[in-house]
Design an enzyme around this catalytic site. Structure first.
Site, PDB file in Angstrom:
ATOM      1  N   GLU A  50       0.935   5.736   0.453  1.00 14.66           N
ATOM      2  CA  GLU A  50       0.217   6.858   1.059  1.00 14.66           C
ATOM      3  C   GLU A  50      -0.022   8.043   0.127  1.00 14.66           C
ATOM      4  O   GLU A  50       0.103   9.183   0.557  1.00 14.66           O
ATOM      5  CB  GLU A  50       1.001   7.341   2.278  1.00 14.66           C
ATOM      6  CG  GLU A  50       2.353   8.026   1.976  1.00 14.66           C
ATOM      7  CD  GLU A  50       3.554   7.106   2.073  1.00 14.66           C
ATOM      8  OE1 GLU A  50       3.366   5.879   1.944  1.00 14.66           O
ATOM      9  OE2 GLU A  50       4.670   7.604   2.261  1.00 14.66           O
ATOM     10  N   HIS A  71      -1.868   3.340   8.975  1.00  8.68           N
ATOM     11  CA  HIS A  71      -0.508   3.708   8.587  1.00  8.68           C
ATOM     12  C   HIS A  71      -0.532   4.762   7.470  1.00  8.68           C
ATOM     13  O   HIS A  71       0.098   5.814   7.571  1.00  8.68           O
ATOM     14  CB  HIS A  71       0.233   2.441   8.124  1.00  8.68           C
ATOM     15  CG  HIS A  71       1.639   2.666   7.694  1.00  8.68           C
ATOM     16  ND1 HIS A  71       2.712   2.334   8.480  1.00  8.68           N
ATOM     17  CD2 HIS A  71       2.161   3.186   6.553  1.00  8.68           C
ATOM     18  CE1 HIS A  71       3.821   2.646   7.856  1.00  8.68           C
ATOM     19  NE2 HIS A  71       3.521   3.162   6.669  1.00  8.68           N
ATOM     20  N   GLU A  72      -1.297   4.472   6.426  1.00  2.00           N
ATOM     21  CA  GLU A  72      -1.290   5.379   5.267  1.00  2.00           C
ATOM     22  C   GLU A  72      -2.005   6.688   5.585  1.00  2.00           C
ATOM     23  O   GLU A  72      -1.642   7.739   5.053  1.00  2.00           O
ATOM     24  CB  GLU A  72      -1.920   4.701   4.038  1.00  2.00           C
ATOM     25  CG  GLU A  72      -1.357   3.335   3.661  1.00  2.00           C
ATOM     26  CD  GLU A  72       0.146   3.317   3.433  1.00  2.00           C
ATOM     27  OE1 GLU A  72       0.766   4.388   3.447  1.00  2.00           O
ATOM     28  OE2 GLU A  72       0.709   2.214   3.272  1.00  2.00           O
ATOM     29  N   HIS A  80       0.311   8.997   7.402  1.00  3.92           N
ATOM     30  CA  HIS A  80       1.241   9.654   6.463  1.00  3.92           C
ATOM     31  C   HIS A  80       0.646  10.915   5.831  1.00  3.92           C
ATOM     32  O   HIS A  80       1.391  11.774   5.361  1.00  3.92           O
ATOM     33  CB  HIS A  80       1.580   8.710   5.302  1.00  3.92           C
ATOM     34  CG  HIS A  80       2.729   7.784   5.564  1.00  3.92           C
ATOM     35  ND1 HIS A  80       3.915   8.204   6.087  1.00  3.92           N
ATOM     36  CD2 HIS A  80       2.878   6.453   5.322  1.00  3.92           C
ATOM     37  CE1 HIS A  80       4.743   7.164   6.172  1.00  3.92           C
ATOM     38  NE2 HIS A  80       4.128   6.093   5.717  1.00  3.92           N
ATOM     39  N   ALA A 137       0.842  -1.187   0.000  1.00  2.00           N
ATOM     40  CA  ALA A 137       0.000   0.000   0.000  1.00  2.00           C
ATOM     41  C   ALA A 137       0.881   1.241   0.000  1.00  2.00           C
ATOM     42  O   ALA A 137       2.025   1.188   0.434  1.00  2.00           O
ATOM     43  CB  ALA A 137      -0.911  -0.002   1.221  1.00  2.00           C
ATOM     44  N   GLU A 156       8.554   6.420   8.060  1.00  2.00           N
ATOM     45  CA  GLU A 156       7.952   5.089   8.170  1.00  2.00           C
ATOM     46  C   GLU A 156       7.798   4.642   9.623  1.00  2.00           C
ATOM     47  O   GLU A 156       6.818   4.015   9.991  1.00  2.00           O
ATOM     48  CB  GLU A 156       8.775   4.064   7.381  1.00  2.00           C
ATOM     49  CG  GLU A 156       8.787   4.305   5.886  1.00  2.00           C
ATOM     50  CD  GLU A 156       7.396   4.410   5.285  1.00  2.00           C
ATOM     51  OE1 GLU A 156       6.416   4.013   5.934  1.00  2.00           O
ATOM     52  OE2 GLU A 156       7.291   4.939   4.173  1.00  2.00           O
TER      53      GLU A 156
HETATM   54 ZN   LIG Z   1       4.630   4.108   5.217  1.00  2.00          ZN
END
Ligand SMILES: [Zn+2]
Length: 1044
Positions: A426, A459-460, A463, A424, A482
């Site tokens: 971002e 997570h994305e 970001h 995936a 990250e």
């Molecule tokens: Zn990432």
């Protein structure tokens, strides 16, 4: 970006096919001998050039690949012929060029060939309306060959981009070329007569390269020469005069690129609908340095600019980019084509630019501020994405609140890009989940799967602020980007889905895993200076993501949550729409820490965190109490697993935050009493401890990235506590104690007798995070002892420990079960079955039998699939194996396929083993590209199969090498897999002999050296520990009997 575990495997064996920027001497004619001749690649001595026809030939469609050496003296090149299988329909392929002449090759011929197949007119037609650059005199292709260390690969600091207008027309259903126009408004920072930007695998249409002043009153010099440097991926325009500092210009050009087959740049993927129709889609993977493959640009993260993006698409497709659609119009004189213009972006980095063109639909909602949030997927799977949509909304709201900054864009899309990549990205305003079946987003699967969906999205979405709004100045700070998103995904999920227990389950698992990795002598610091694109790609690893996340977690704990949030807010506010370095973050956090009084005035976050980011590895803290126990000397040294190796000259020392509690008043949540062990001193004295009859425990909640070793007395006290009432010690610290003592034993700092002593209380342990920690740690010991006479005793001992918990949890197919079973039980059940627990084995066999009878209706939960299949196959015969193999071929979803491919290695029948290994290298059309590795790797992990695997690898060595592309990484991986658990002199000699046999092949020689080192370590482990473990088991186990 998130890389699923499969990706790590996938990266290695991938055959590299790509089209490079071409020059006359690299293109050769072809006779088009037959209809099977579908692609020509001219291969120079160094690189492979695949023309676009090859891109559309899937691995499974390929019959063979033949290479014909042209006269190397004359051309230094080769023609590669791809023969496609008969059953592949002709109309799905394009023929290669037919009229190019070697000697008479002209750029225009190449141009006409590249545009051939795009039967419609393209945006390149507009070239006719532009004034060609008549001043252009020369085009030079320069500086071929490898990059050298001395070369500066950073762009000159003379110019910065302000705004891009990019028009892109990809011929997804044509010859896969991309026709493009890029106009870049630039500001001159220092007088210069050159404009250098990034361009890779792009055919620039030179006579369209122009520069003009943005201010009508100004005049501009003209482009007189263009220099193409493939090694630095530079395209430099030389002007006949100087650009003036402070002035602004527009630089523009038309170009042709190619939709790539591999995951770099603007790539094309094919997928099959349920009615068998083969479809295509195109999407971007630009991070870190691939935007330059789709359009010439200033491809460095700090060089932010605004973007106007225009995508040409066929009428039945949908185009998505970072911003909402401004308008759609018909493409002039192009039947069936529409032109989507998107609104102007805020300033952003090139790697965050998104193009998606696919047949997709959306489900939508809006957030509290009226910002549309949509999830996109193929029509067939869009109904499965409701859960992902809900989670996106919640997570989005969580981060707006957490960062205290409104979401910076007017919309957020999450797009399930139809491709089998399992990763995936971002994209700003458009998160891409590369997943053909949208299974990474599916709402109909298990809770463990939902957990995975949650992690990816959180997570994305994190970001969108940290990474996109504020971007690392250069890739050296990738870890921060990250690590922060990885940390934040857990923080978000702990709040949104508290029942998932993320902090105890996932955080602990990731922490233990990455500590194991980081205890290798050859680990690397999280912050690594990187320059070359290859170096940049390599740092997308677990150290960057998980150590990064773990040390940010440590930092949050020593700063306290409130101060941490305050510092992050000021960092994001101060640097929004710009870029920043880790020092900028440390400065914001120090300021907050000093203001809130949680950080001593004379100490900065930079001082503390530099020791954790610039040094590789981490410390082990020794706590040695004095005779009456009231004082302890606490010292640090780098923790390394291999005991005979020194850390060299460097004096490894960290700023270590110490928090402890004691038996007198156990408090595992205390956030006060922080003591610093400085990086300038090896030790410090901690006073006011209880007397010697009461234990102390350091590293509360294991928030510190270090291990703790105690004196014998304290270890014994801890052990007695665990045996008498283990719940006095917090569950996370129980897991920590197990993880630390086993790793100390593995490193030789403590004995296995002590480690095993700490396990005896486990008969009463009901918390699976502790069990899972034990399982992670006994894996190696179990494998080492699997061919010895103490293995049965070890197995029975562990079975006796897990029996009470297993009996309580039971074993049922968790499809009909609750969260507890689904999320937590599989590891325990796996071990129970693996160790031969009768009830477990029978249960697994029964489930498998039911599945075999009616695979449509009696499905297995994916979390149990591997263990059920493995057990049934291990205890069954050919029938069970054939059924699993059939299922592997029929079943959809990469996770399920992974489970089956691993389980197939569990059989005990010699003929089947041989057949299975043969499948790994001779069945390219039946298995996926990363399956070959998985077959070898899962075979290596089965007790007693080492020898078969090793013999197989030796026998088929050249085939294996050619399959994995003669790359060092792949060669080393195979060598290490094939010899993974070798642990005696005889096996060591075999590896040495193999090395000798390949002494002329430097790649194999080097890889074999690694395998020799690995085997030598295993041999040493056996010499040191076998007797200790045997004696311990004799004393503690063999006299007992447990009825199981
Ligand atoms: Zn990432």
């Amino acid at each position: 970006m998130i890389l699923q575990s499969r990706w790590y495997l996938f990266l290695v064996p991938m055959q590299v096919l790509y089209m490079v920027n071409t020059s006359p001497t690299q293109w050769f004619p072809d006779r088009v001998p037959s209809k099977f001749w579908h692609g020509i690649a001219s291969v120079s001595k160094d690189d492979v050039v695949a023309v676009n026809a090859i891109n559309e030939i899937g691995r499974s469609d390929l019959e063979s690949r033949e290479t014909t050496e042209l006269d190397p003296e004359k051309t230094g090149a080769t023609i590669v012929q791809y023969i496609v299988k008969d059953e592949v329909p002709d109309n799905s392929l394009k023929e290669g060029p037919s009229s190019l002449e070697t000697e008479n090759y002209e750029p225009t011929t190449l141009f006409s060939w590249l545009t051939e197949g795009t039967t419609e007119a393209s945006l390149l037609e507009d070239i006719e309306e532009t004034t060609p650059n008549s001043a252009l005199e020369t085009v030079v292709r320069d500086k071929e060959g490898e990059l050298s260390d001395e070369m500066d690969i950073r762009l000159p600091d003379t110019i910065r981009p302000l705004h891009y207008t990019i028009k892109i027309q990809p011929f997804i259903h044509g010859n896969l070329s991309i026709h493009g126009l890029v106009e870049i408004d630039i500001e001159v920072l220092k007088n210069t007569s050159e404009i250098t930007l990034h361009s890779a695998d792009i055919q620039c249409i030179y006579h369209t390269v122009t520069i003009s002043p943005l201010d009508d009153d100004d005049v501009s010099p003209q482009v007189v020469m263009i220099v193409v440097e493939p090694n630095r991926q530079f395209l430099t325009a030389t002007l006949n005069g100087s650009l003036t500092a402070g002035k602004k210009y527009r630089y523009s050009m038309y170009y042709i690129a190619t939709l790539t087959k591999e995951a770099k740049g603007f790539f094309m993927s094919t997928y099959t609908e349920s009615d068998g129709k083969i479809k295509r889609a195109a999407a971007t993977i630009f991070q870190p340095t691939h935007a330059r493959r789709a359009f010439p640009c200033f491809d460095e993260p700090a060089l932010k600019a605004t973007f106007d993006i225009v995508l040409f698409r066929e009428r039945n497709m949908t185009a998505i980019s970072n911003m909402p659609l401004r308008q759609t119009s018909n493409s002039k004189e192009q039947e069936g084509w529409l032109v989507d213009e998107f609104e102007t972006t805020p300033p952003m980095s090139t790697y965050l630019v998104i193009f998606v063109i696919a047949e997709i639909e959306s489900v939508a909602s809006t957030n509290n501020d009226g910002i549309p949030i949509r999830v996109w997927a193929r029509n067939e799977v869009i109904h499965q994405t409701k859960f992902a949509l809900q989670l996106t909304e919640k997570t989005h709201a969580f981060f707006e609140d957490m960062f205290n900054i409104s979401y910076p864009l007017p919309k957020l899309d999450v797009v399930a890009v139809p491709s089998g990549l399992s990763m995936a990205f971002e994209g700003w305003g458009a998160i891409l989940v590369y997943d053909e079946a949208a299974s990474l987003l599916a709402n109909s699967s298990t809770i463990s799967h939902r957990n995975n969906v949650g992690r990816i999205l959180a997570h994305e979405i994190a970001h969108q602020w940290f990474g996109n709004l504020v971007t690392p100045h250069w890739w050296t700070d990738l870890w921060l980007n990250e690590g922060f998103a990885s940390y934040m995904e857990n923080v978000a999920l702990a709040c949104i889905k508290p029942e998932w227990n993320v902090e105890t389950e996932q955080v602990l698992k990731d922490l233990h895993e990455v500590m194991r990795l980081d205890s290798q002598l050859n680990s690397h610091p999280v912050s690594v200076p990187v320059y070359h694109p290859d170096e940049i790609s390599k740092i997308f690893d677990r150290i960057s993501y998980e150590k990064g996340s773990s040390i940010i977690r440590m930092m949050k704990h020593f700063l306290t949550e409130e101060t941490f949030k305050k510092g992050i807010f000021s960092f994001l506010s101060d640097h929004k729409f710009g870029s920043a370095t880790q020092d900028d973050l440390w400065e914001s956090l120090s300021r907050a820490g000093h203001e809130d009084g949680v950080l001593p005035r004379n100490l900065t976050v930079k001082a503390i965190m530099d020791s954790w980011t610039l040094l590789m590895g981490y410390p082990v803290i020794s706590v040695i109490r004095n005779v009456d126990g009231t004082q302890a000397e606490v010292s640090q040294e780098r923790f390394i697993l291999s005991r005979n190796e020194s850390t060299g000259e460097h004096d490894y020392k960290w700023w270590v935050p110490l928090r402890y509690t004691t038996q007198v008043k156990p408090n595992f949540t205390s956030t006060d009493s922080l003591i610093w062990l400085k990086n300038s001193s090896s030790s410090t004295v901690v006073s006011d401890l209880p007397d010697k009859d009461h234990w102390v425990i350091f590293n509360l909640q294991q928030t510190g990235f270090y291990r703790v070793h105690y004196d014998d007395n304290n270890w014994d006290l801890l052990n007695q506590q665990l045996l008498s009432d283990h719940e006095v010690i917090d569950v996370v610290n129980r897991a920590q104690v197990i993880d630390d003592i086993f790793n100390l034993a593995l490193s030789g700092k403590a004995s296995y007798a002590k480690a095993l002593n700490m396990t005896t209380y486990l008969q009463k342990e009901m918390e699976l995070p502790v069990w899972n920690t034990l399982f992670e740690n006994i894996n190696y010991m179990n494998a080492m002892l699997s061919n010895t006479d103490v293995h049965d005793e070890l197995k029975n001992y562990i079975l006796s420990l897990l029996e009470p918990l297993f009996a309580q949890l039971g074993f049922e197919n968790p499809l009909s079960s609750n969260f507890w079973h689904e999320m937590k039980n599989p590891e325990l059940t796996h071990w129970a079955c693996e160790l031969g627990h009768v009830y477990c084995v029978e249960g697994a066999k029964e489930l498998y039998k039911t599945w075999m009878l009616d695979p449509q209706h009696n499905q297995l939960a994916s979390s149990y699939m591997k263990l059920v299949c493995c057990t049934a196959i291990a205890h069954g015969g050919q029938q069970e194996w054939e059924f699993a193999w059939q299922q592997f071929k029929e079943i959809e979803g990469n996770d399920q396929k992974d489970n089956l491919i691993k389980a197939l290695s569990c059989n005990k029948d010699f003929t089947l083993k041989d057949r299975y290994l043969n499948l790994s290298i001779y069945s390219a059309n039946e298995i996926r590209s990363h399956d070959s590795y998985m077959i070898l790797d899962s075979m290596a992990s089965r007790p007693g199969k080492q020898k078969i695997l090793w013999d197989f690898c030796r026998q088929h060595w050249s085939k294996l090498q050619s399959m994995f592309g003669y790359q060092y990484d792949a060669t080393e991986a195979i060598m290490l897999i094939a010899t993974k658990y070798f642990n005696n002199e005889e096996e060591l000699n075999e590896v040495k002999a193999f090395q000798k046999d390949h002494e002329n092949d430097s790649m194999v020689k080097r890889a074999a050296e690694k395998a020799i080192e690995q085997t030598a370590r295993n041999v040493e482990w056996m010499e040191k520990n076998y007797d200790i473990i045997r004696v311990w088991l004799n004393e503690h186990w063999s006299r007992q009997t447990v009825d199981i």
